[in-house]
Each structure stands twice: as structure tokens, then as C-alpha cells.
Design a protein around this motif. Structure first.
Motif, PDB file in Angstrom:
ATOM      1  N   ALA A  18       1.125  -1.109  -0.171  1.00  0.00           N
ATOM      2  CA  ALA A  18      -0.212  -0.173  -0.067  1.00  0.00           C
ATOM      3  C   ALA A  18       0.785   0.861   0.353  1.00  0.00           C
ATOM      4  N   LYS A  19       1.015   1.871  -0.589  1.00  0.00           N
ATOM      5  CA  LYS A  19       1.896   3.251  -1.201  1.00  0.00           C
ATOM      6  C   LYS A  19       0.579   4.284  -1.834  1.00  0.00           C
ATOM      7  N   THR A  20       0.819   5.704  -0.540  1.00  0.00           N
ATOM      8  CA  THR A  20       0.516   7.090  -0.678  1.00  0.00           C
ATOM      9  C   THR A  20       1.748   7.588  -1.552  1.00  0.00           C
ATOM     10  N   GLY A  21       2.661   7.550  -1.011  1.00  0.00           N
ATOM     11  CA  GLY A  21       3.870   8.248  -1.259  1.00  0.00           C
ATOM     12  C   GLY A  21       4.848   7.518  -0.735  1.00  0.00           C
ATOM     13  N   GLY A  22       6.147   8.445  -0.367  1.00  0.00           N
ATOM     14  CA  GLY A  22       7.526   8.431  -0.431  1.00  0.00           C
ATOM     15  C   GLY A  22       7.489   7.543   1.010  1.00  0.00           C
ATOM     16  N   LEU A  23       6.521   7.573   2.437  1.00  0.00           N
ATOM     17  CA  LEU A  23       7.116   7.057   3.398  1.00  0.00           C
ATOM     18  C   LEU A  23       6.640   5.083   2.893  1.00  0.00           C
ATOM     19  N   ALA A  24       6.403   4.882   2.140  1.00  0.00           N
ATOM     20  CA  ALA A  24       6.228   3.294   1.465  1.00  0.00           C
ATOM     21  C   ALA A  24       7.331   2.994   1.272  1.00  0.00           C
ATOM     22  N   ASP A  25       8.360   4.361   0.486  1.00  0.00           N
ATOM     23  CA  ASP A  25       8.914   3.086   0.646  1.00  0.00           C
ATOM     24  C   ASP A  25      10.715   3.345   1.013  1.00  0.00           C
ATOM     25  N   VAL A  26      10.007   4.076   2.386  1.00  0.00           N
ATOM     26  CA  VAL A  26      11.008   4.092   3.642  1.00  0.00           C
ATOM     27  C   VAL A  26      11.075   2.719   4.221  1.00  0.00           C
ATOM     28  N   THR A 317       3.653  12.293  -8.789  1.00  0.00           N
ATOM     29  CA  THR A 317       3.698  13.265  -7.589  1.00  0.00           C
ATOM     30  C   THR A 317       2.698  13.646  -6.774  1.00  0.00           C
ATOM     31  N   ARG A 318       2.390  13.839  -6.016  1.00  0.00           N
ATOM     32  CA  ARG A 318       1.301  13.613  -5.262  1.00  0.00           C
ATOM     33  C   ARG A 318       0.522  15.061  -5.912  1.00  0.00           C
ATOM     34  N   LEU A 319      -0.765  15.182  -6.162  1.00  0.00           N
ATOM     35  CA  LEU A 319      -0.770  16.837  -6.582  1.00  0.00           C
ATOM     36  C   LEU A 319      -1.415  17.149  -5.306  1.00  0.00           C
ATOM     37  N   GLN A 322       2.258  21.455  -1.136  1.00  0.00           N
ATOM     38  CA  GLN A 322       3.496  21.526  -0.829  1.00  0.00           C
ATOM     39  C   GLN A 322       3.714  21.293  -1.732  1.00  0.00           C
ATOM     40  N   LYS A 323       3.818  20.396  -2.961  1.00  0.00           N
ATOM     41  CA  LYS A 323       4.725  20.506  -4.273  1.00  0.00           C
ATOM     42  C   LYS A 323       5.222  21.303  -5.020  1.00  0.00           C
ATOM     43  N   GLY A 324       4.513  22.385  -5.316  1.00  0.00           N
ATOM     44  CA  GLY A 324       4.997  23.414  -5.678  1.00  0.00           C
ATOM     45  C   GLY A 324       4.033  23.725  -7.180  1.00  0.00           C
ATOM     46  N   LEU A 371      -3.403  11.079 -15.085  1.00  0.00           N
ATOM     47  CA  LEU A 371      -4.188  11.493 -12.803  1.00  0.00           C
ATOM     48  C   LEU A 371      -4.717  10.322 -12.220  1.00  0.00           C
ATOM     49  N   LYS A 372      -3.982   9.851 -12.584  1.00  0.00           N
ATOM     50  CA  LYS A 372      -3.891   8.597 -11.675  1.00  0.00           C
ATOM     51  C   LYS A 372      -2.824   8.135 -10.788  1.00  0.00           C
ATOM     52  N   PHE A 373      -2.875   7.640  -9.622  1.00  0.00           N
ATOM     53  CA  PHE A 373      -1.507   6.172  -9.324  1.00  0.00           C
ATOM     54  C   PHE A 373      -1.652   5.127  -9.916  1.00  0.00           C
ATOM     55  N   ASP A 374      -0.049   4.844 -10.262  1.00  0.00           N
ATOM     56  CA  ASP A 374       0.117   3.835 -11.114  1.00  0.00           C
ATOM     57  C   ASP A 374       1.667   3.837 -11.026  1.00  0.00           C
ATOM     58  N   ALA A 375       1.772   2.536 -10.118  1.00  0.00           N
ATOM     59  CA  ALA A 375       3.336   2.085  -9.532  1.00  0.00           C
ATOM     60  C   ALA A 375       3.433   1.265 -11.055  1.00  0.00           C
ATOM     61  N   ILE A 381       8.111   6.841 -16.574  1.00  0.00           N
ATOM     62  CA  ILE A 381       8.511   8.457 -16.781  1.00  0.00           C
ATOM     63  C   ILE A 381       9.972   8.471 -15.847  1.00  0.00           C
ATOM     64  N   TYR A 382      10.123   8.131 -14.818  1.00  0.00           N
ATOM     65  CA  TYR A 382      11.258   8.596 -14.132  1.00  0.00           C
ATOM     66  C   TYR A 382      12.922   7.744 -15.858  1.00  0.00           C
ATOM     67  N   ALA A 383      12.264   6.345 -16.408  1.00  0.00           N
ATOM     68  CA  ALA A 383      13.665   5.767 -17.271  1.00  0.00           C
ATOM     69  C   ALA A 383      13.898   6.873 -18.486  1.00  0.00           C
ATOM     70  N   GLY A 398      12.204  13.554   0.136  1.00  0.00           N
ATOM     71  CA  GLY A 398      11.932  13.635  -1.196  1.00  0.00           C
ATOM     72  C   GLY A 398      13.029  11.889  -2.106  1.00  0.00           C
ATOM     73  N   THR A 399      11.977  11.699  -2.948  1.00  0.00           N
ATOM     74  CA  THR A 399      12.054   9.911  -3.313  1.00  0.00           C
ATOM     75  C   THR A 399      12.643  10.428  -4.880  1.00  0.00           C
ATOM     76  N   GLY A 400      11.925  11.097  -5.683  1.00  0.00           N
ATOM     77  CA  GLY A 400      11.425  11.041  -6.423  1.00  0.00           C
ATOM     78  C   GLY A 400      13.181  11.244  -7.044  1.00  0.00           C
ATOM     79  N   GLN A 401      13.548  12.680  -6.878  1.00  0.00           N
ATOM     80  CA  GLN A 401      14.796  13.486  -7.581  1.00  0.00           C
ATOM     81  C   GLN A 401      15.723  11.854  -7.156  1.00  0.00           C
TER      82      GLN A 401
HETATM   83  P1  ADP Z   1       5.927  12.105  -0.707  1.00  0.00           P
HETATM   84  O1  ADP Z   1       6.066  11.156   0.132  1.00  0.00           O
HETATM   85  O2  ADP Z   1       6.284  13.614  -0.261  1.00  0.00           O
HETATM   86  O3  ADP Z   1       4.490  11.669  -1.622  1.00  0.00           O
HETATM   87  P2  ADP Z   1       8.048  11.714  -2.162  1.00  0.00           P
HETATM   88  O4  ADP Z   1       9.260  11.919  -3.181  1.00  0.00           O
HETATM   89  O5  ADP Z   1       9.127  11.228  -1.368  1.00  0.00           O
HETATM   90  O6  ADP Z   1       7.034  12.305  -2.140  1.00  0.00           O
HETATM   91  O7  ADP Z   1       7.834  10.073  -3.004  1.00  0.00           O
HETATM   92  C1  ADP Z   1       6.895  10.386  -3.710  1.00  0.00           C
HETATM   93  C2  ADP Z   1       6.901   8.072  -4.142  1.00  0.00           C
HETATM   94  O8  ADP Z   1       5.983   8.157  -4.073  1.00  0.00           O
HETATM   95  C3  ADP Z   1       7.867   8.070  -4.893  1.00  0.00           C
HETATM   96  O9  ADP Z   1       8.407   6.906  -4.569  1.00  0.00           O
HETATM   97  C4  ADP Z   1       7.064   8.639  -5.889  1.00  0.00           C
HETATM   98  O10 ADP Z   1       7.043   7.688  -7.622  1.00  0.00           O
HETATM   99  C5  ADP Z   1       5.990   7.811  -5.592  1.00  0.00           C
HETATM  100  N1  ADP Z   1       4.473   8.727  -6.615  1.00  0.00           N
HETATM  101  C6  ADP Z   1       4.110   9.476  -6.043  1.00  0.00           C
HETATM  102  N2  ADP Z   1       2.483  10.019  -6.782  1.00  0.00           N
HETATM  103  C7  ADP Z   1       2.586   8.688  -7.450  1.00  0.00           C
HETATM  104  C8  ADP Z   1       1.967   8.608  -8.621  1.00  0.00           C
HETATM  105  N3  ADP Z   1       0.129   9.066  -9.187  1.00  0.00           N
HETATM  106  N4  ADP Z   1       1.675   7.203  -9.257  1.00  0.00           N
HETATM  107  C9  ADP Z   1       3.026   6.347  -9.128  1.00  0.00           C
HETATM  108  N5  ADP Z   1       3.804   6.209  -8.059  1.00  0.00           N
HETATM  109  C10 ADP Z   1       3.545   7.915  -7.261  1.00  0.00           C
END
Ligand code: ADP
Length: 508
Positions: A18-26, A317-319, A322-324, A371-375, A381-383, A398-401
Motif C-alpha cells: 500500500a502506498k500513497t507517497g515516500g513513506l511507503a518506500d522508506v 507527484t502527489r497533487l 506542498q509540491k510547488g 491523472l492517477k496513481f500508477d506504479a 517517466i523516471y526512465a 523527497g524520493t523522486g529526485q
Molecule cells: P511524498 O512522500 O511527499 O509524496 P516523495 O518524493 O518522498 O514524496 O515520494 C513520492 C513517492 O511516491 C515516489 O516513489 C513516487 O514515485 C511515488 N508517487 C507519487 N505519486 C505517484 C503516482 N501518481 N503514481 C505512482 N507513484 C507515485
């Protein structure tokens, strides 16, 4: 050699479950790194409806009643695991990290993790229940943790419950606690009723404890009652001790100054690696970076953009404010006049969904938005992008950078929090640096920075050097995981009579 630790790691989201943002990655990568170094880590997370029980081969472990406020509900615990790549160097090391899923029909059988806008009305009780269950579980399975690592407001009650309900429990004798602030903007603030819902007495409704402008603040609980507090970058740890970024908690943090630490996040290169990523069109490495062009063409095709070599700026990004996105909104029409393409993957606030949807309709040859969350789209996009844009108003780490660097996609960031700590401006004279950054939070600074970055893109020799610099950065978890172990040992040392202090002690 110092002893390996037993670590209970509790988080409200863990990638890939389950993931909404960077916490899940950590919450995925740090336990894996700790396990690789020999520690016994067990993860506890909620069992949300969206988690595919079959796919992750989850099995029933145990069940027990958990009472919170006036309600008692059965908690079913399912066990699964975070798979780890086999390591030649350590063939006998563990192949997975155990994950315990707290399943409650009442609280977690819902579509969203936290509510559509992060606000299910019973969130205090939901996560209060989760915290109680996470503390009952070690007793049921005979796991005596040396340290409990909790993350963000959803787990902020654990250090308090540990002191209030479990101080005499032999399972937690000598157990230290550490609370990590991943984002101080989300504090878990609830109406007064939450006190009753959480089995807490009136004494807690004091500025010294959970009171916060007439309400109850669960992040305060984590900060006050844990042995150690840390956040996810040096700059952010300083920023949150100021009124401009502390979101009302700066005074409290200042009183805990000596117990607030900073450890920069890493990323999991098993997960994020263009050499092995099966979601991208062509695998590539720092030696064979020319194959990145295949990924770019694929991204352009998926996004319905012309397939040519104009610079492509990506965002994942989350919309959220905070994200500018407000300064980006004001810069967007000027950006669209430049010779570039823009691809965004994101979901969140409706105003930004509407804005990006309108922009992609207005500029179909230049701007495409998923405009969705899509792993699965995220790695494309990163590549496939040349640049990765993060114009954040604030950014804890920040994880994205960090992911973008690994994929040779050059970050353009606002110099704040962890972005400032991880991205250094490319210097055309010395050829040092791994990206581009701007200081002022406004659209003019953003535009200038993009324009400068585009000039470097046009100079093939410098551009290639910059890509080499980016891909050579090492933000693996190895060194950060070692720093966490040091913090765990500090938290444990505080349990001995000589290390004890009065922080978070209950005086009633
Ligand atoms: P935050 O935790 O504030 O959302 P981070 O940059 O630390 O920002 O982490 C965002 C993480 O969530 C990254 O792994 C990014 O790829 C992922 N992510 C954010 N939005 C989406 C999305 N719409 N679809 C897939 N992955 C997303």
C-alpha cells in the motif's frame, strides 16, 4: 561485535502492499537494509482492502480482541513477507522480511487508506486501534523487541501507549522507541472526542501532552513520548524548528532539541534500477546510457506526444500544495512556449487535476498528464524523461529526485529540505553537480532555472557529463541504515537507569 537488534517497525503504508507517497518506500527499503545487516526486523502495517492477499501469499497468523475506547473488535493478523534479492556475499542471509498485517473489517476494509481527502471521520480510532494491535502482537507471537520504530502521526500513539499501558509488561522491558517525522504537515489533529475514543484521560488534554489549539494532536504524542525523534534530512530537521516550517510544533521540537536527529532517506536499488527494471522499454546502465532514448520514445508514445528529441520534463507527484504546483501553474503557459515536452503522473487535489487536465487538452503536442496513481507508469517517466521537476514549497527528503538520479534523469528542484541536501547545481565550469536548483519560491525563479537547464541539455558534451554525475550518485540505504542502528542503540541506552531522562515521563 555488537549484538544484532530485534526491531519492530510500524508504518501505515509499505511498498508494494500500500502506498500513497515516500513513506511507503522508506518502510520497505529501510527494513530490508537492516535485515541485510543481520538485524531481526518485523514490519507491522494495516491490512487495507486494496491489498491483494493472494498475490502476496498472506497467511493467517493469529487473532485476538483489541479494545479501543468503548469498542472491542477482533484483530486478525495475517503474515506475509517483503522479498529480498539473494545475495552472493551472504547466501545464508534471510530471503524476506516478515510483515504482519493488522486486519480489521471495521477499520480497514475501505477503499482509501486515509479517506478520499485523508479524512475518514474515525481516523483517530482507526489508527488508535492499529497502534494497540501493533503492541499486542509481540506478546502473542513471543517477539521481544529491543526497539520500536514508528513513523508519522498514524503510529504516534505507540510511544504513549507503551508508557501508559505496557510499562510493566516483561515483553517491553528495556524496549526503546523512535519516532520518525516524514512530513510535519500531516499531524493527525482531531476533535476532543478523540480522547475518549483512544482511552485517554483528561490529563492528556494539556499543552504539555496532546492538546493543540483546542484539539488532540497525535504527532505530538510521537514527539513527546518517544525516546528519540528524527526526521529525514538535515535541512528539514532545522527547518521544522522554525516558525516558517514547524507547522505549530516548532516550540515543542525546540524543547527536544538534543533528541532530534536527521538521517537522509535512501532508495532501494533492487526496486529502482534501470539495469533491472522490467517496467521500462529498454534496460540501461551508466555505461550504456544511449538506450535511455528507447525509453524516451516509449514514454512519448504512451503519452501520445510526438517522438522527437526535444527535452522532456517529467513529474511523478502527489497533487498537493506542498509540491510547488501553484508556482508551476503560473509558469506553465511560459513553459509551453519553450521547445519542450511535459509529462506528469499524479493524483490528489481536484483543483490540480482540473488544471493539468485542461493544460493537456490545450497543448496536446507538448503536455500529457496521467491523472492517477500508477506504479507501472512511474518507472516509464523516471526512465523516459530528460529532466525530473520538483519545485516543492517544502520537501522533508523527497524520493523522486533520488530515483531520477539513478535513471540518469536530471532533477530540477527548489532548494529546500532534502532537495537542498541531495541535489547540487551543475557548474558548467567545473562540470560538478547532479542537477539544477533554484532558491526563491516563485514562478520566475522556476522558469529561469528550467531555461538554464535547457541550455546545458543543448550542449551534448556537458549533458553527457551531467548524466554520468547523476547516475554515479549513491543513495542506497546502506549508510543511512547504519545511522538508524546507532539511533536505535541510543534509544535502548535510555532504558537503563544511567541513560534514563524525564522526557515524555507521565507525571500523573
Ligand atoms: P511524498 O512522500 O511527499 O509524496 P516523495 O518524493 O518522498 O514524496 O515520494 C513520492 C513517492 O511516491 C515516489 O516513489 C513516487 O514515485 C511515488 N508517487 C507519487 N505519486 C505517484 C503516482 N501518481 N503514481 C505512482 N507513484 C507515485
Amino acid at each position: 561485535m555488537s549484538k544484532n537488534l530485534k526491531i519492530l517497525f510500524v508504518a501505515s503504508e509499505v511498498n508494494p502492499f500500500a502506498k500513497t507517497g515516500g513513506l511507503a518506500d522508506v518502510a520497505m527499503a529501510l527494513p530490508k537494509a537492516l535485515t541485510r545487516s543481520g538485524h531481526d526486523v518485523r514490519i507491522v502495517m494495516p491490512c487495507y482492502k486494496s491489498i491483494d492477499r493472494e498475490k502476496y501469499e498472506m497467511s493467517y497468523l493469529t487473532d485476538f480482541p483489541v479494545k479501543i475506547g468503548n469498542f472491542t473488535h477482533t484483530c486478525v493478523v495475517r503474515e506475509g513477507g517483503l522479498e529480498m534479492k539473494a545475495e552472493k556475499k551472504r547466501p545464508r542471509s534471510r530471503s524476506s522480511v516478515p510483515v504482519y498485517f493488522i486486519d480489521s473489517y471495521e477499520y480497514f476494509n475501505r477503499d482509501a487508506l486515509y479517506g478520499e481527502a485523508g479524512d475518514y471521520p474515525d481516523n483517530a480510532r482507526r489508527f488508535g486501534y492499529f497502534c494497540r494491535a501493533a503492541l499486542e502482537l509481540p506478546k502473542k507471537i513471543g517477539f521481544k523487541p529491543d526497539v520500536i520504530h514508528v513513523n508519522d502521526w498514524q503510529t504516534g500513539l505507540i510511544p504513549l501507549f507503551l508508557k501508559k499501558f505496557y510499562s510493566e509488561d516483561p515483553v517491553f522491558k528495556g524496549t526503546g522507541s523512535i519516532f520518525t517525522i516524514h512530513n510535519i504537515q500531516y499531524q493527525g489533529v482531531f476533535e476532543l472526542q478523540a480522547l475518549v475514543d483512544l482511552d485517554l484521560t483528561w490529563e492528556y488534554f494539556s499543552p504539555k501532552y496532546l492538546e493543540f489549539f483546542g484539539k488532540i494532536n497525535l504527532m505530538k504524542s510521537g514527539i513527546i513520548f518517544s525516546d528519540i525523534v528524527n526526521t529525514v534530512s538535515e535541512t528539514y530537521s532545522r527547518e521544522i524548528q522554525t516558525t516558517s516550517a514547524g507547522m505549530g510544533l516548532e516550540g515543542l521540537l525546540a524543547t527536544k532539541k538534543n533528541d532530534i536527529f536527521a538521517i537522509v532517506n535512501g532508495i532501494d536499488y533492487d526496486e529502482w534500477n534501470p539495469e533491472t527494471d522490467s517496467n521500462i522499454e529498454s534496460r540501461y546502465s551508466v555505461e550504456k546510457v544511449s538506450k535511455k532514448a528507447i525509453c524516451k520514445a516509449d514514454l512519448q508514445k504512451c503519452a501520445g506526444l510526438p517522438q522527437n528529441d526535444v527535452p522532456l520534463i517529467g513529474m511523478v507527484t502527489r497533487l498537493a500544495d506542498q509540491k510547488g504546483l501553484d508556482i508551476l501553474a503560473r509558469a506553465m503557459e511560459s513553459l509551453m512556449k519553450l521547445d519542450l515536452q511535459f509529462v506528469l503522473l499524479g493524483t490528489g487535489d481536484k483543483q490540480y487535476i482540473d488544471m493539468f487536465s485542461a493544460l493537456s487538452k490545450k497543448h496536446p503536442d507538448k503536455c500529457a498528464c496521467f491523472l492517477k496513481f500508477d506504479a507501472f507508469t512511474a518507472p516509464k517517466i523516471y526512465a523516459g524523461s530528460d529532466f525530473f521537476l520538483m519545485p516543492s514549497r517544502f520537501e522533508p527528503c523527497g524520493t523522486g529526485q533520488l530515483i531520477a538520479l539513478k535513471y540518469g534523469t536530471i532533477p530540477i528542484v527548489r532548494a529546500t529540505g532534502g532537495l537542498l541536501d541531495t541535489i547540487t547545481n551543475f557548474d558548467a565550469r567545473t562540470h560538478r553537480g547532479n542537477g539544477f536548483s533554484f532558491n526563491e519560491y516563485n514562478e520566475t525563479a522556476l522558469l529561469k532555472c528550467v531555461e538554464y537547464a535547457l541550455t546545458i541539455f543543448q550542449n551534448r558534451q556537458m549533458w553527457n557529463l551531467l548524466i554520468q554525475n547523476a547516475m554515479s550518485c549513491n543513495y542506497s540505504w546502506d549508510s543511512s541504515a547504519l545511522k538508524y542502528v546507532e539511533l536505535y542503540r541510543k534509544a535502548i541506552a535510555k532504558q537503563t537507569p544511567s541513560g534514563a531522562d524525564s522526557s515524555g515521563a507521565l507525571d500523573f
